[in-house]
Design a protein around this motif. Structure first.
Motif, PDB file in Angstrom:
ATOM      1  N   GLY A 257       0.805  -1.211   0.000  1.00 46.87           N
ATOM      2  CA  GLY A 257       0.000   0.000   0.000  1.00 46.87           C
ATOM      3  C   GLY A 257       0.838   1.260   0.000  1.00 46.87           C
ATOM      4  O   GLY A 257       2.056   1.219   0.076  1.00 46.87           O
ATOM      5  N   LYS A 258       0.174   2.364  -0.087  1.00 43.45           N
ATOM      6  CA  LYS A 258       0.824   3.677  -0.071  1.00 43.45           C
ATOM      7  C   LYS A 258       0.238   4.478   1.078  1.00 43.45           C
ATOM      8  O   LYS A 258      -0.946   4.361   1.386  1.00 43.45           O
ATOM      9  N   THR A 259       1.067   5.305   1.703  1.00 33.53           N
ATOM     10  CA  THR A 259       0.649   6.161   2.796  1.00 33.53           C
ATOM     11  C   THR A 259       1.078   7.583   2.500  1.00 33.53           C
ATOM     12  O   THR A 259       2.201   7.809   2.062  1.00 33.53           O
ATOM     13  N   LYS A 260       0.205   8.535   2.735  1.00 38.57           N
ATOM     14  CA  LYS A 260       0.545   9.945   2.545  1.00 38.57           C
ATOM     15  C   LYS A 260       1.073  10.499   3.855  1.00 38.57           C
ATOM     16  O   LYS A 260       0.540  10.209   4.929  1.00 38.57           O
TER      17      LYS A 260
ATOM     18  N   ASN B  14       7.894  13.500  -7.367  1.00 36.22           N
ATOM     19  CA  ASN B  14       8.411  12.214  -7.813  1.00 36.22           C
ATOM     20  C   ASN B  14       9.853  12.013  -7.346  1.00 36.22           C
ATOM     21  O   ASN B  14      10.236  10.927  -6.917  1.00 36.22           O
TER      22      ASN B  14
ATOM     23  N   GLU C 282       9.865  11.221  -3.596  1.00 40.05           N
ATOM     24  CA  GLU C 282       9.404   9.845  -3.366  1.00 40.05           C
ATOM     25  C   GLU C 282      10.491   8.848  -3.751  1.00 40.05           C
ATOM     26  O   GLU C 282      10.758   7.886  -3.018  1.00 40.05           O
TER      27      GLU C 282
ATOM     28  N   GLU D 238      12.306   6.404  -1.003  1.00 41.21           N
ATOM     29  CA  GLU D 238      12.160   4.954  -1.164  1.00 41.21           C
ATOM     30  C   GLU D 238      13.514   4.297  -1.404  1.00 41.21           C
ATOM     31  O   GLU D 238      13.807   3.221  -0.854  1.00 41.21           O
TER      32      GLU D 238
END
Length: 81
Positions: A2-5, A31, A34, A38
């Motif tokens: 999943g993704k979390t803000k 971008n 991120e 990551e």
């Protein structure tokens, strides 16, 4: 996965520097941030099972004297460094 803000706060000087870097990589600032976060997070991750197996194999071959290596000087000659 999943993704979390998350909301982050950076000073204007840091944002300006990061915007330049993002443009150099032809990315938006979002971008680029991120990607960088990551990528850095992966440095903290445990290596994959495949990588561990590959390294165990290489260490075993080195121990047995069957690992083939190329001297750095030969690599420099081959690629013109």
């Amino acid at each position: 996965m999943g993704k979390t803000k998350k909301l982050i706060e950076l000073d204007d000087k840091a944002i300006a520097i990061l915007e330049v870097q993002a443009k150099l990589q032809k990315r938006s600032l979002k971008n680029y941030l991120e990607f960088m976060i990551e990528d850095r997070a992966l440095h903290f991750a445990e290596p994959s099972e495949e990588y561990k197996a590959m390294m165990d194999d290489m260490l075993e071959r080195q121990k047995n004297g069957t690992l083939e290596t190329i001297p750095y000087s030969e690599i420099r000659k081959k690629y013109g460094f």
